[in-house]
Design a protein around this motif. Structure first.
Motif, PDB file in Angstrom:
ATOM      1  N   ARG A   1      -1.678  -5.336  -8.582  1.00 24.60           N
ATOM      2  CA  ARG A   1      -0.565  -5.172  -9.530  1.00 24.60           C
ATOM      3  C   ARG A   1      -0.399  -6.421 -10.382  1.00 24.60           C
ATOM      4  O   ARG A   1      -0.048  -6.338 -11.553  1.00 24.60           O
ATOM      5  CB  ARG A   1       0.730  -4.904  -8.761  1.00 24.60           C
ATOM      6  CG  ARG A   1       0.696  -3.558  -8.077  1.00 24.60           C
ATOM      7  CD  ARG A   1       2.063  -2.917  -8.026  1.00 24.60           C
ATOM      8  NE  ARG A   1       1.892  -1.542  -7.576  1.00 24.60           N
ATOM      9  CZ  ARG A   1       2.088  -1.166  -6.322  1.00 24.60           C
ATOM     10  NH1 ARG A   1       2.485  -2.033  -5.425  1.00 24.60           N
ATOM     11  NH2 ARG A   1       1.902   0.091  -5.977  1.00 24.60           N
TER      12      ARG A   1
ATOM     13  N   VAL B   1       1.891  -5.938 -13.692  1.00 20.31           N
ATOM     14  CA  VAL B   1       3.172  -5.410 -13.235  1.00 20.31           C
ATOM     15  C   VAL B   1       4.068  -6.562 -12.804  1.00 20.31           C
ATOM     16  O   VAL B   1       5.230  -6.630 -13.160  1.00 20.31           O
ATOM     17  CB  VAL B   1       2.961  -4.433 -12.065  1.00 20.31           C
ATOM     18  CG1 VAL B   1       4.293  -3.960 -11.543  1.00 20.31           C
ATOM     19  CG2 VAL B   1       2.100  -3.268 -12.497  1.00 20.31           C
TER      20      VAL B   1
ATOM     21  N   LEU C   1      -3.493   2.881  -9.333  1.00 24.25           N
ATOM     22  CA  LEU C   1      -3.070   2.325  -8.058  1.00 24.25           C
ATOM     23  C   LEU C   1      -2.496   3.412  -7.163  1.00 24.25           C
ATOM     24  O   LEU C   1      -2.824   3.503  -6.010  1.00 24.25           O
ATOM     25  CB  LEU C   1      -2.069   1.204  -8.295  1.00 24.25           C
ATOM     26  CG  LEU C   1      -2.640   0.095  -9.180  1.00 24.25           C
ATOM     27  CD1 LEU C   1      -1.635  -1.007  -9.379  1.00 24.25           C
ATOM     28  CD2 LEU C   1      -3.907  -0.483  -8.592  1.00 24.25           C
ATOM     29  N   GLY C   2      -1.639   4.223  -7.701  1.00 18.68           N
ATOM     30  CA  GLY C   2      -1.159   5.355  -6.925  1.00 18.68           C
ATOM     31  C   GLY C   2      -1.507   6.600  -7.704  1.00 18.68           C
ATOM     32  O   GLY C   2      -1.282   6.649  -8.904  1.00 18.68           O
TER      33      GLY C   2
ATOM     34  N   PRO D   1      -5.161   0.608 -14.573  1.00 26.06           N
ATOM     35  CA  PRO D   1      -4.814   0.561 -13.168  1.00 26.06           C
ATOM     36  C   PRO D   1      -4.628   1.970 -12.624  1.00 26.06           C
ATOM     37  O   PRO D   1      -3.848   2.738 -13.156  1.00 26.06           O
ATOM     38  CB  PRO D   1      -3.491  -0.215 -13.164  1.00 26.06           C
ATOM     39  CG  PRO D   1      -2.948  -0.073 -14.537  1.00 26.06           C
ATOM     40  CD  PRO D   1      -3.997   0.453 -15.444  1.00 26.06           C
TER      41      PRO D   1
ATOM     42  N   SER E   1       7.250   4.667  -9.966  1.00 29.07           N
ATOM     43  CA  SER E   1       5.813   4.765  -9.711  1.00 29.07           C
ATOM     44  C   SER E   1       5.013   4.488 -10.974  1.00 29.07           C
ATOM     45  O   SER E   1       3.954   3.874 -10.915  1.00 29.07           O
ATOM     46  CB  SER E   1       5.474   6.136  -9.139  1.00 29.07           C
ATOM     47  OG  SER E   1       5.492   7.088 -10.159  1.00 29.07           O
ATOM     48  N   LEU E   2       5.536   4.904 -12.123  1.00 30.56           N
ATOM     49  CA  LEU E   2       4.809   4.634 -13.371  1.00 30.56           C
ATOM     50  C   LEU E   2       4.789   3.142 -13.681  1.00 30.56           C
ATOM     51  O   LEU E   2       3.811   2.617 -14.191  1.00 30.56           O
ATOM     52  CB  LEU E   2       5.455   5.382 -14.533  1.00 30.56           C
ATOM     53  CG  LEU E   2       5.016   6.821 -14.702  1.00 30.56           C
ATOM     54  CD1 LEU E   2       5.801   7.472 -15.819  1.00 30.56           C
ATOM     55  CD2 LEU E   2       3.536   6.881 -15.031  1.00 30.56           C
ATOM     56  N   ILE E   3       5.887   2.467 -13.364  1.00 26.12           N
ATOM     57  CA  ILE E   3       5.944   1.040 -13.655  1.00 26.12           C
ATOM     58  C   ILE E   3       5.033   0.268 -12.714  1.00 26.12           C
ATOM     59  O   ILE E   3       4.284  -0.611 -13.122  1.00 26.12           O
ATOM     60  CB  ILE E   3       7.393   0.529 -13.532  1.00 26.12           C
ATOM     61  CG1 ILE E   3       8.259   1.190 -14.598  1.00 26.12           C
ATOM     62  CG2 ILE E   3       7.463  -0.982 -13.668  1.00 26.12           C
ATOM     63  CD1 ILE E   3       9.717   0.873 -14.485  1.00 26.12           C
ATOM     64  N   ARG E   4       5.083   0.628 -11.431  1.00 21.53           N
ATOM     65  CA  ARG E   4       4.322  -0.157 -10.460  1.00 21.53           C
ATOM     66  C   ARG E   4       2.867   0.246 -10.356  1.00 21.53           C
ATOM     67  O   ARG E   4       2.009  -0.576 -10.069  1.00 21.53           O
ATOM     68  CB  ARG E   4       4.990  -0.061  -9.090  1.00 21.53           C
ATOM     69  CG  ARG E   4       6.266  -0.859  -9.005  1.00 21.53           C
ATOM     70  CD  ARG E   4       7.184  -0.232  -8.001  1.00 21.53           C
ATOM     71  NE  ARG E   4       6.563  -0.248  -6.695  1.00 21.53           N
ATOM     72  CZ  ARG E   4       6.931  -1.088  -5.743  1.00 21.53           C
ATOM     73  NH1 ARG E   4       7.878  -1.951  -5.956  1.00 21.53           N
ATOM     74  NH2 ARG E   4       6.350  -1.063  -4.569  1.00 21.53           N
ATOM     75  N   ASP E   5       2.581   1.525 -10.557  1.00 20.35           N
ATOM     76  CA  ASP E   5       1.200   1.967 -10.339  1.00 20.35           C
ATOM     77  C   ASP E   5       0.405   2.113 -11.615  1.00 20.35           C
ATOM     78  O   ASP E   5      -0.810   2.039 -11.613  1.00 20.35           O
ATOM     79  CB  ASP E   5       1.197   3.312  -9.593  1.00 20.35           C
ATOM     80  CG  ASP E   5       1.828   3.176  -8.234  1.00 20.35           C
ATOM     81  OD1 ASP E   5       1.831   2.043  -7.730  1.00 20.35           O
ATOM     82  OD2 ASP E   5       2.307   4.175  -7.694  1.00 20.35           O
ATOM     83  N   ARG E   6       1.077   2.338 -12.723  1.00 20.55           N
ATOM     84  CA  ARG E   6       0.346   2.461 -13.975  1.00 20.55           C
ATOM     85  C   ARG E   6       0.599   1.283 -14.896  1.00 20.55           C
ATOM     86  O   ARG E   6       0.136   1.247 -16.015  1.00 20.55           O
ATOM     87  CB  ARG E   6       0.737   3.755 -14.701  1.00 20.55           C
ATOM     88  CG  ARG E   6       0.173   5.001 -14.063  1.00 20.55           C
ATOM     89  CD  ARG E   6      -1.345   4.989 -14.112  1.00 20.55           C
ATOM     90  NE  ARG E   6      -1.913   6.051 -13.297  1.00 20.55           N
ATOM     91  CZ  ARG E   6      -2.256   7.232 -13.776  1.00 20.55           C
ATOM     92  NH1 ARG E   6      -2.094   7.490 -15.041  1.00 20.55           N
ATOM     93  NH2 ARG E   6      -2.770   8.133 -12.989  1.00 20.55           N
ATOM     94  N   ALA E   7       1.395   0.342 -14.436  1.00 21.65           N
ATOM     95  CA  ALA E   7       1.650  -0.889 -15.186  1.00 21.65           C
ATOM     96  C   ALA E   7       2.207  -0.615 -16.581  1.00 21.65           C
ATOM     97  O   ALA E   7       1.898  -1.312 -17.526  1.00 21.65           O
ATOM     98  CB  ALA E   7       0.392  -1.746 -15.280  1.00 21.65           C
ATOM     99  N   LEU E   8       3.039   0.403 -16.697  1.00 16.44           N
ATOM    100  CA  LEU E   8       3.674   0.639 -18.002  1.00 16.44           C
ATOM    101  C   LEU E   8       4.870  -0.305 -18.150  1.00 16.44           C
ATOM    102  O   LEU E   8       5.570  -0.569 -17.182  1.00 16.44           O
ATOM    103  CB  LEU E   8       4.153   2.091 -18.103  1.00 16.44           C
ATOM    104  CG  LEU E   8       3.061   3.138 -18.198  1.00 16.44           C
ATOM    105  CD1 LEU E   8       3.681   4.516 -18.367  1.00 16.44           C
ATOM    106  CD2 LEU E   8       2.135   2.861 -19.357  1.00 16.44           C
TER     107      LEU E   8
END
Lengths: 642, 246
Positions: free
Chosen positions: B72, B77, B95-96, B93, A480-487
């Motif tokens: 994304r 991402v 997003l979630g 972002p 979730s951190l990778i996909r939603d926070r773009a880390l």
């Protein structure tokens, strides 16, 4: 602190660049020299640079003290001078203003780490990184940090700000100060070209013989034409160009003149019929030599780069601009000028006018001086809250986030238990005790003295084992951190190493206690073991990076990795050591883990590391680094896998 | 200066089935010359968006039309399969909302961690300010998030995520769980945040919300831009009414 000298002290400026006179001649160096010379009444300049020559470190060039740090050759157009960042850091405190001539990543390294924060910094932006663009991902965050802390950025033309994305981010700091030259030295009214060379077909070019200057294009352009080409300058391309000239059979018309002193160069500029600047990449940002030719009243042929080159000498007015790298068009343009003396005269005249009016040395000096003065007087409070915009994309920020995550993981261990991670240390102590007694039964050696090393080896093994195992699931767990926070995904692989590193420090209590209790205290080995230990940690991280990414992409790898680790544990001298089994088996010698343990264990017990082990580990490290770079490239796609 | 520029951007999303995750399968496939065709869907198809500072863009469209994927992609991402993406400015972002929460940690630690992830230093004052916004009891700060109801959790996460302004703000389906009172307060804060950010892109099914917040609305369908409409600014009358209520 005893500056009691009566005349007001001139503020001192430290110019920072990778190379300086007398090692090389070139446009950027001329600029630095001119700045030093023209500002000498207002500022005391000095230069810190690199040099390959082993002789004197401190020299004086044109009244300017130059310190040269030893370099061991060039790697990717950069001097390999390991001592440079250290010297720079030391020198920063002695000066009132720092003038960095970019690009020079070695110095960016110092500024990016936050050294010299209390000294104002001015960045002269000479060119972007063009030749080794593949290194951008690594160097750009460094350059961004440098630019962020700079008080001012000086560019030679507005177009550089518009065309360079990195500079556009700092648009408000950019000052346009066009280079200027002293046009009076070009006043040679007596030498008209036809007095010396009445063939009327001399084409001149001037600059270092490096690939981006495009001299091969110029040489090709001379095929089947009538003009003569003289190229002033020296450089690594010389053999290649000489070969090209002889291959094309141009030996009688194309000459490489080599390095030429200032006076001679000015004379040649005044003699030439046409000046050519055939540069082929944006590394050529301004083209100081075409400005010199303009001052000498020569018409110019230049190339349509995205830089100031076609704006200094403009198409149809002072120059004919052709597409870069196009030998045919270049030849045609030169021929057009050669065959039309009237047009040459007209263009030369307007070139001279433009050089005198637009690019005068006085305007350059005043522009520089005002920027420098403003930078020195500007308040140096770094805490500008708007400026420190958080960008979690730089690798330093990645490190910081990974550390914060790892720290919170460890703190969480303490939440519901008093002992926290020490439970694991306790477990480790029990394992060591049991193993110790069992091994003691098997061999007759004195087990007590071996116990601390056994415990330490177990700690190190646990570290390696859990880092790699954690890494195989780290990316999925942080989806979730990778996909939603773009880390960036690499953060979570780093987190594994950091977290297990913290746990390993807890576990290290066991060997430490045993060592204090059981053996004579001799600290001499500990320091010698540090390099080996850091190699061990780096290799572990590299391994976890590669395997972690692979195991995320291919899910069936995880069980394979688990069983391989088990096997590796048994085949490596962790719980046993090489002298317990009395001969060295082939498996053990080929096992890289044997050597990875040896490089820090041997010094710790006061022995010497086998040279073979060191080579083995370094080769493994190099392979891992290559694999890691590949992995980092592919990690961009990690969001698809999780 | 914050800008977003997408030129003819496409994104092919690889759909990994159970077999595609297997290395053994893949190696075997090579040996027996099995056609290893990867199923791919085009999640973003030839999208061109240019946004300067001041743009508020709403993304609308049915489920699976590529709204989240597009966001994304802008956040970095997913790398684009083709086309050019150029973004300058600091992208935040959101997003979630759940991203990065550890339910076993106490609320305070979670807030601190989330702040650190977005590059801020969690000081006592900042955390207290965030907590004040949630309107939850002081002592709940020390409870693990596991014990929070979903609405309470959402309050905490929303307050943390919106505590700092951003250059470019990407929002995906917000404000769905919380109660009416908090929803109103949250929307106000969101409007406030949107007014401070240079560029905002919101994906939502809530058409009235989009119309209130955005200057233009892009309707997506199967990854393509089906239509883009500019929203006329809300009439001053309704604006006055809103102000009185606030």
């Amino acid at each position: 602190m005893h500056h009691t000298s009566s005349p007001p002290r001139r503020p001192s400026v430290l110019h920072i660049f990778k190379i300086y006179y007398p090692d090389l001649f070139g446009g950027t160096l001329t600029v630095i020299r001119d700045i030093c010379a023209s500002l000498k009444d207002a500022f005391a300049s000095s230069v810190l640079t690199c040099s390959r020559s082993a002789d004197r470190r401190e020299i004086i060039v044109n009244d300017v003290p130059v310190e040269r740090v030893r370099s061991f050759g060039n790697v990717m157009s950069l001097p390999a001078a390991p001592a440079y960042p250290w010297r720079l850091w030391q020198k920063i405190a002695e000066h009132d203003l720092l003038a960095l001539h970019a690009p020079f990543p070695l110095a960016d390294l110092v500024f990016a780490l936050g050294f010299g924060r209390n000294r104002p910094l001015v960045v002269h932006w000479h060119a972007d990184i063009v030749t080794h663009a593949g290194l951008r991902w690594f160097i750009e965050p460094l350059m961004r940090r440098t630019l962020r802390r700079a008080k001012a950025i000086i560019v030679s033309d507005r177009v550089l700000v518009d065309e360079t994305p990195l500079l556009r981010e700092f648009e408000d700091k950019c000052h346009v100060v066009p280079f200027g030259i002293d046009t009076s030295v070009y006043d040679w009214p007596k030498i008209e070209p036809h007095h010396v060379n009445d063939r009327g077909r001399l084409v001149l070019a001037c600059g270092r013989l490096v690939p981006y200057k495009g001299y091969d294009v110029l040489i090709r352009a001379a095929v089947n034409r009538k003009f003569e080409v003289w190229i002033i300058g020296e450089g690594a391309e010389r053999p290649r160009l000489e070969q090209l000239i002889s291959e094309l059979g141009l030996g009688d018309r194309v000459r490489l003149l080599g390095s030429v002193n200032d006076c001679e160069r000015i004379k040649l500029m005044c003699l030439a019929d046409v000046f050519v600047m055939p540069s082929i990449t944006n590394a050529e940002t301004f083209g100081l030599s075409q400005l010199e030719a303009m001052a000498a009243g020569r018409p110019v042929v230049n190339t349509a780069l995205d830089t100031a080159v076609p704006r200094v000498a403009r198409h149809g007015m002072e120059a004919i601009t052709v597409p870069p790298g196009d030998a045919e068009k270049l030849g045609e343009a030169i021929d057009a000028l050669i065959s039309d003396p009237e047009r040459r005269r007209r263009m030369g005249l307007s070139a001279r006018t433009r050089a005198v009016s637009r690019y005068s040395a006085i305007a350059f000096r005043e522009g520089m001086e005002s920027v420098y003065r403003a930078a020195i007087t500007a308040p140096s409070n770094e805490a500008a809250p708007i400026a420190e915009a958080p960008r979690p994309t730089g690798w330093l920020d990645s490190l910081r986030i990974a550390a914060a995550l790892a720290w919170s993981d460890m703190r969480h261990r303490y939440v519901r238990s008093l002992l926290g991670p020490f439970w694991m240390s306790l477990q480790m102590a029990i394992v060591v005790a049991v193993l110790g007694s069992v091994i003691g039964q098997m061999s007759n050696a004195d087990m007590m003295s071996r116990l601390p090393m056994l415990a330490l080896s177990m700690t190190a093994w646990t570290f390696l084992n859990s880092v790699v195992l954690d890494a195989t699931t780290a990316l999925q767990n942080s989806a979730s951190l990778i996909r939603d926070r773009a880390l960036p995904p690499v953060i979570f692989l780093l987190q594994c190493t950091f977290r297990q590193g913290l746990f390993a420090l807890h576990n290290a209590c066991v060997p430490l206690l045993l060592w204090l209790l059981l053996t004579p205290h001799d600290l001499s080995g500990a320091l010698a073991a540090l390099p080996g230990l850091s190699l061990f940690v780096i290799c572990t991280f590299g391994l976890s990076l590669v395997l972690g990414a692979l195991a995320t992409r291919y899910r069936d790898l995880k069980p394979i990795i688990e069983s391989t680790l088990m096997l590796a544990f048994l085949a490596s001298p962790v719980i046993w050591s090489s002298d317990i089994i009395n001969h060295r088996s082939t498996v053990m010698r080929l096992n890289p883990l044997t050597h990875l343990f040896a490089v820090w264990r041997e010094p710790l017990v006061g022995g010497h590391v086998d040279a073979a082990s060191i080579i083995y580990v370094l080769v493994a490290l190099a392979l891992l680094l290559c694999a890691s770079v590949l992995t980092l490239v592919h990690l961009r796609k990690a969001a698809f896998w999780i | 200066m914050a800008t977003i520029s997408l030129r003819n951007v496409c994104l092919d999303y690889p759909l990994y089935g159970a077999y595609d995750f297997s290395l053994k399968r893949r190696l075997l496939g090579h040996l027996i010359r099995e056609k290893g065709e990867m199923r791919i869907i085009r999640a973003v198809d030839n999208v061109t968006i240019e946004a300067e500072a001041g743009a508020r863009i709403g993304l609308a469209g049915p489920n699976g039309s590529g709204k989240s994927t597009l966001l994304r992609l802008i956040a970095g991402v997913y790398p684009p399969s083709s086309g050019r993406v150029a973004i300058s400015g600091n992208v935040v972002p959101l997003l979630g909302l759940n991203a990065g929460v550890n339910l076993d940690f106490i609320a305070e630690d979670n807030i601190a961690l989330l702040l650190r992830i977005s590059g801020r230093k969690p000081t006592r004052a900042v955390i207290d300010e965030i907590w004040a916004f949630t309107e939850l009891e002081e002592r709940m700060q020390r409870l693990p998030l596991r014990m929070f109801s979903s609405g309470m959790l959402m309050r905490v996460l929303f307050a943390t995520a919106t505590a700092f302004p951003a250059d470019i703000l990407l929002l995906d389906e917000w404000l769905s769980v919380v109660d009416e009172h908090f929803a109103e307060k949250a929307e106000q804060r969101l409007q406030n945040l949107v007014s401070q950010a240079a560029i905002v892109i919101i994906a939502s099914h809530d058409q009235p919300l989009l119309r209130r917040t955005c200057t233009s609305i892009i309707n997506l369908d199967h990854g393509r831009i089906a239509s883009a409409v500019a929203v006329e600014p809300p009439s001053p009358l309704s604006f006055e009414l809103r102000e009185k209520r606030a």
